[in-house]
Write a protein that holds these residues in place. Structure first.
Motif, PDB file in Angstrom:
ATOM      1  N   VAL A  65     -35.037-113.141 -42.858  1.00 54.63           N
ATOM      2  CA  VAL A  65     -35.539-111.785 -43.106  1.00 54.63           C
ATOM      3  C   VAL A  65     -37.063-111.739 -43.111  1.00 54.63           C
ATOM      4  O   VAL A  65     -37.676-110.891 -42.460  1.00 54.63           O
ATOM      5  CB  VAL A  65     -34.978-111.236 -44.437  1.00 54.63           C
ATOM      6  N   GLU A  66     -37.694-112.643 -43.849  1.00 50.21           N
ATOM      7  CA  GLU A  66     -39.154-112.627 -43.928  1.00 50.21           C
ATOM      8  C   GLU A  66     -39.776-112.846 -42.559  1.00 50.21           C
ATOM      9  O   GLU A  66     -40.778-112.205 -42.210  1.00 50.21           O
ATOM     10  CB  GLU A  66     -39.655-113.673 -44.912  1.00 50.21           C
ATOM     11  N   LYS A  67     -39.190-113.751 -41.767  1.00 50.36           N
ATOM     12  CA  LYS A  67     -39.716-114.014 -40.427  1.00 50.36           C
ATOM     13  C   LYS A  67     -39.660-112.756 -39.570  1.00 50.36           C
ATOM     14  O   LYS A  67     -40.628-112.420 -38.869  1.00 50.36           O
ATOM     15  CB  LYS A  67     -38.917-115.126 -39.761  1.00 50.36           C
ATOM     16  N   ILE A  68     -38.556-112.034 -39.624  1.00 50.65           N
ATOM     17  CA  ILE A  68     -38.434-110.811 -38.841  1.00 50.65           C
ATOM     18  C   ILE A  68     -39.410-109.760 -39.361  1.00 50.65           C
ATOM     19  O   ILE A  68     -40.041-109.029 -38.587  1.00 50.65           O
ATOM     20  CB  ILE A  68     -36.991-110.278 -38.884  1.00 50.65           C
ATOM     21  N   ALA A  69     -39.561-109.689 -40.683  1.00 50.82           N
ATOM     22  CA  ALA A  69     -40.441-108.682 -41.285  1.00 50.82           C
ATOM     23  C   ALA A  69     -41.889-108.853 -40.850  1.00 50.82           C
ATOM     24  O   ALA A  69     -42.658-107.886 -40.843  1.00 50.82           O
ATOM     25  CB  ALA A  69     -40.335-108.733 -42.803  1.00 50.82           C
TER      26      ALA A  69
ATOM     27  N   PHE B 214     -42.943-109.131 -38.010  1.00 43.25           N
ATOM     28  CA  PHE B 214     -43.148-108.357 -36.784  1.00 43.25           C
ATOM     29  C   PHE B 214     -43.406-106.883 -37.090  1.00 43.25           C
ATOM     30  O   PHE B 214     -43.692-106.108 -36.183  1.00 43.25           O
ATOM     31  CB  PHE B 214     -41.934-108.492 -35.858  1.00 43.25           C
ATOM     32  N   LEU B 215     -43.290-106.493 -38.358  1.00 45.78           N
ATOM     33  CA  LEU B 215     -43.563-105.126 -38.778  1.00 45.78           C
ATOM     34  C   LEU B 215     -44.982-105.019 -39.313  1.00 45.78           C
ATOM     35  O   LEU B 215     -45.622-106.017 -39.641  1.00 45.78           O
ATOM     36  CB  LEU B 215     -42.583-104.691 -39.877  1.00 45.78           C
ATOM     37  N   ASP B 216     -45.479-103.807 -39.429  1.00 47.68           N
ATOM     38  CA  ASP B 216     -46.764-103.567 -40.075  1.00 47.68           C
ATOM     39  C   ASP B 216     -46.545-103.457 -41.586  1.00 47.68           C
ATOM     40  O   ASP B 216     -45.560-102.849 -42.034  1.00 47.68           O
ATOM     41  CB  ASP B 216     -47.391-102.262 -39.567  1.00 47.68           C
ATOM     42  N   GLU B 217     -47.443-104.037 -42.351  1.00 48.11           N
ATOM     43  CA  GLU B 217     -47.428-103.939 -43.818  1.00 48.11           C
ATOM     44  C   GLU B 217     -46.081-104.332 -44.433  1.00 48.11           C
ATOM     45  O   GLU B 217     -45.531-103.601 -45.279  1.00 48.11           O
ATOM     46  CB  GLU B 217     -47.792-102.526 -44.256  1.00 48.11           C
ATOM     47  N   PRO B 218     -45.495-105.472 -44.046  1.00 49.89           N
ATOM     48  CA  PRO B 218     -44.199-105.842 -44.623  1.00 49.89           C
ATOM     49  C   PRO B 218     -44.308-106.138 -46.111  1.00 49.89           C
ATOM     50  O   PRO B 218     -45.277-106.720 -46.583  1.00 49.89           O
ATOM     51  CB  PRO B 218     -43.819-107.095 -43.833  1.00 49.89           C
ATOM     52  N   CYS B 219     -43.292-105.726 -46.850  1.00 48.05           N
ATOM     53  CA  CYS B 219     -43.294-105.884 -48.304  1.00 48.05           C
ATOM     54  C   CYS B 219     -41.908-106.309 -48.774  1.00 48.05           C
ATOM     55  O   CYS B 219     -40.905-105.710 -48.371  1.00 48.05           O
ATOM     56  CB  CYS B 219     -43.706-104.572 -48.967  1.00 48.05           C
ATOM     57  N   PHE B 220     -41.848-107.328 -49.615  1.00 48.77           N
ATOM     58  CA  PHE B 220     -40.579-107.759 -50.206  1.00 48.77           C
ATOM     59  C   PHE B 220     -40.075-106.688 -51.170  1.00 48.77           C
ATOM     60  O   PHE B 220     -40.818-106.174 -51.998  1.00 48.77           O
ATOM     61  CB  PHE B 220     -40.780-109.079 -50.951  1.00 48.77           C
ATOM     62  N   ILE B 221     -38.777-106.367 -51.066  1.00 51.24           N
ATOM     63  CA  ILE B 221     -38.175-105.353 -51.933  1.00 51.24           C
ATOM     64  C   ILE B 221     -37.220-105.965 -52.948  1.00 51.24           C
ATOM     65  O   ILE B 221     -37.328-105.718 -54.148  1.00 51.24           O
ATOM     66  CB  ILE B 221     -37.422-104.282 -51.101  1.00 51.24           C
ATOM     67  N   SER B 222     -36.288-106.792 -52.473  1.00 44.20           N
ATOM     68  CA  SER B 222     -35.287-107.334 -53.385  1.00 44.20           C
ATOM     69  C   SER B 222     -34.555-108.500 -52.744  1.00 44.20           C
ATOM     70  O   SER B 222     -34.581-108.679 -51.523  1.00 44.20           O
ATOM     71  CB  SER B 222     -34.269-106.253 -53.785  1.00 44.20           C
ATOM     72  N   SER B 223     -33.888-109.283 -53.580  1.00 46.77           N
ATOM     73  CA  SER B 223     -33.014-110.354 -53.094  1.00 46.77           C
ATOM     74  C   SER B 223     -31.896-110.553 -54.106  1.00 46.77           C
ATOM     75  O   SER B 223     -32.160-110.797 -55.292  1.00 46.77           O
ATOM     76  CB  SER B 223     -33.794-111.656 -52.893  1.00 46.77           C
ATOM     77  N   ASN B 224     -30.671-110.402 -53.660  1.00 41.94           N
ATOM     78  CA  ASN B 224     -29.514-110.566 -54.527  1.00 41.94           C
ATOM     79  C   ASN B 224     -28.349-111.094 -53.700  1.00 41.94           C
ATOM     80  O   ASN B 224     -27.994-110.510 -52.690  1.00 41.94           O
ATOM     81  CB  ASN B 224     -29.126-109.226 -55.166  1.00 41.94           C
ATOM     82  N   ARG B 225     -27.796-112.225 -54.140  1.00 45.75           N
ATOM     83  CA  ARG B 225     -26.721-112.878 -53.387  1.00 45.75           C
ATOM     84  C   ARG B 225     -27.178-113.109 -51.949  1.00 45.75           C
ATOM     85  O   ARG B 225     -28.228-113.676 -51.718  1.00 45.75           O
ATOM     86  CB  ARG B 225     -25.432-112.059 -53.487  1.00 45.75           C
ATOM     87  N   GLU B 226     -26.398-112.630 -50.972  1.00 43.22           N
ATOM     88  CA  GLU B 226     -26.782-112.857 -49.574  1.00 43.22           C
ATOM     89  C   GLU B 226     -27.698-111.788 -49.012  1.00 43.22           C
ATOM     90  O   GLU B 226     -28.060-111.831 -47.831  1.00 43.22           O
ATOM     91  CB  GLU B 226     -25.534-112.985 -48.683  1.00 43.22           C
ATOM     92  N   HIS B 227     -28.082-110.820 -49.834  1.00 43.93           N
ATOM     93  CA  HIS B 227     -28.844-109.674 -49.340  1.00 43.93           C
ATOM     94  C   HIS B 227     -30.315-109.751 -49.757  1.00 43.93           C
ATOM     95  O   HIS B 227     -30.650-109.580 -50.936  1.00 43.93           O
ATOM     96  CB  HIS B 227     -28.228-108.382 -49.860  1.00 43.93           C
ATOM     97  N   THR B 228     -31.175-110.016 -48.782  1.00 50.43           N
ATOM     98  CA  THR B 228     -32.623-109.990 -48.983  1.00 50.43           C
ATOM     99  C   THR B 228     -33.192-108.816 -48.201  1.00 50.43           C
ATOM    100  O   THR B 228     -32.790-108.567 -47.063  1.00 50.43           O
ATOM    101  CB  THR B 228     -33.270-111.305 -48.523  1.00 50.43           C
TER     102      THR B 228
ATOM    103  N   TYR C 238     -36.682-106.599 -46.974  1.00 49.69           N
ATOM    104  CA  TYR C 238     -38.107-106.344 -46.764  1.00 49.69           C
ATOM    105  C   TYR C 238     -38.239-104.987 -46.090  1.00 49.69           C
ATOM    106  O   TYR C 238     -37.376-104.597 -45.299  1.00 49.69           O
ATOM    107  CB  TYR C 238     -38.744-107.402 -45.856  1.00 49.69           C
ATOM    108  N   THR C 239     -39.322-104.288 -46.372  1.00 46.94           N
ATOM    109  CA  THR C 239     -39.608-103.025 -45.695  1.00 46.94           C
ATOM    110  C   THR C 239     -41.058-103.022 -45.215  1.00 46.94           C
ATOM    111  O   THR C 239     -41.955-103.453 -45.942  1.00 46.94           O
ATOM    112  CB  THR C 239     -39.358-101.822 -46.621  1.00 46.94           C
ATOM    113  N   GLY C 240     -41.255-102.569 -43.990  1.00 49.53           N
ATOM    114  CA  GLY C 240     -42.589-102.409 -43.416  1.00 49.53           C
ATOM    115  C   GLY C 240     -42.645-101.116 -42.645  1.00 49.53           C
ATOM    116  O   GLY C 240     -41.897-100.172 -42.935  1.00 49.53           O
ATOM    117  N   LYS C 241     -43.510-101.071 -41.650  1.00 47.17           N
ATOM    118  CA  LYS C 241     -43.664 -99.856 -40.856  1.00 47.17           C
ATOM    119  C   LYS C 241     -43.761-100.183 -39.374  1.00 47.17           C
ATOM    120  O   LYS C 241     -44.242-101.251 -38.984  1.00 47.17           O
ATOM    121  CB  LYS C 241     -44.915 -99.090 -41.283  1.00 47.17           C
ATOM    122  N   LEU C 242     -43.308 -99.263 -38.552  1.00 52.51           N
ATOM    123  CA  LEU C 242     -43.533 -99.258 -37.113  1.00 52.51           C
ATOM    124  C   LEU C 242     -43.899 -97.831 -36.726  1.00 52.51           C
ATOM    125  O   LEU C 242     -43.195 -96.882 -37.118  1.00 52.51           O
ATOM    126  CB  LEU C 242     -42.290 -99.698 -36.340  1.00 52.51           C
ATOM    127  N   ASN C 243     -44.989 -97.672 -36.010  1.00 48.90           N
ATOM    128  CA  ASN C 243     -45.435 -96.338 -35.612  1.00 48.90           C
ATOM    129  C   ASN C 243     -45.502 -95.388 -36.810  1.00 48.90           C
ATOM    130  O   ASN C 243     -45.222 -94.192 -36.692  1.00 48.90           O
ATOM    131  CB  ASN C 243     -44.515 -95.757 -34.535  1.00 48.90           C
TER     132      ASN C 243
END
Length: 253
Positions: free
Chosen positions: A31-35, A37-51, A53-58
């Motif tokens: 997830v972090e590696k993919i994030a 590729f976004l602008d301003e990526p930010c970690f949001i949460s991680s629980n069990r298998e779900h991590t 991140y949110t960033g921006k595109l355009n």
């Protein structure tokens, strides 16, 4: 379903934490590696298998959320992401090739999925197809063409048992497994993975959009290394497809 903090029970997000556009890898470690590729990526949460991140595109919020392996955890993630406003999903992950001529590193852009799993039967009868959204498929094809990726377009095989596919001979129903596999290949399926069917069926039910692009990492038929493609290129194609969808959505509004 929300917890006592008002967050979705498993993915641990609330409305505003994720964008309407979401990339769905299986592996939390990706997830972090993919994030990046976004602008301003930010970690949001991680629980069990779900991590998450949110960033921006355009200028639009875009999220990356891991589903874990298989349709049960994928369905949970998609349910909870839809509950907080997500409406466009692209699966990004790995797969096995199913057609002769495919090479390791090729991209598989999937138009639908064989429902060879149990989760989606809890939603709809097996006769209902798991189909990708045509606008997402077209955006992925356009993105792959822009980036010069070598890609195939077609049906994915979504399964529950990894070893039932890769080592069928040691299973008590080996003959049945191999006969079904041969049927999928004869029908033209291009790759095998473990999540697409759930994403497509839930997106159909809730009137959302979904597609998928997978990197071919192995199979008996894919034996050559294609130097022009890599997992990074798959991510770039998915990100470019999101950009295309954002631009298209803005023109439509």
């Amino acid at each position: 379903m929300q917890d006592h903090d008002g967050l979705q029970y498993h993915v641990k997000v609330k409305r505003g934490d994720v964008g309407r556009y979401v990339l769905l890898p299986g592996d939390p470690g990706r997830v972090e590696k993919i994030a990046r590729f976004l602008d301003e990526p930010c970690f949001i949460s991680s629980n069990r298998e779900h991590t998450v991140y949110t960033g921006k595109l355009n200028g639009e919020l875009v999220s990356v959320v891991s589903t874990g392996m298989g349709c049960p955890s994928t369905a949970i993630a998609v349910e909870e992401l839809i509950a907080v406003g997500a409406d466009t999903f692209i699966r990004v992950g790995t797969s096995g090739a199913m057609q002769p001529g495919m090479q390791l590193g090729d991209l598989a852009i999937v138009t639908g999925a064989i429902r060879d799993e149990g989760t989606t039967r809890q939603y709809l009868p097996i006769e209902f197809p798991a189909v990708a959204d045509v606008t997402v498929v077209n955006a992925l094809v356009e993105a792959a063409s822009r980036l010069g990726a070598r890609y195939f377009v077609g049906i994915s095989h979504t399964k529950d048992s990894f070893y039932g596919e890769v080592e069928p001979d040691r299973m008590p129903i080996a003959a049945e497994l191999k006969a079904r596999w041969n049927a999928w290949v004869a029908g033209g399926a291009i790759c095998s993975e473990m999540e697409a069917a759930a994403i497509f069926v839930l997106s159909s039910i809730y009137r959302k959009r979904a597609g998928g692009v997978m990197t071919v990492i192995g199979s008996d038929t894919a034996t050559l290394i294609n130097q022009k493609t890599s997992p990074d290129l798959m991510i770039q194609v998915a990100v470019e497809a999101i950009r295309i969808l954002i631009e298209s959505d803005r023109r439509s509004n």
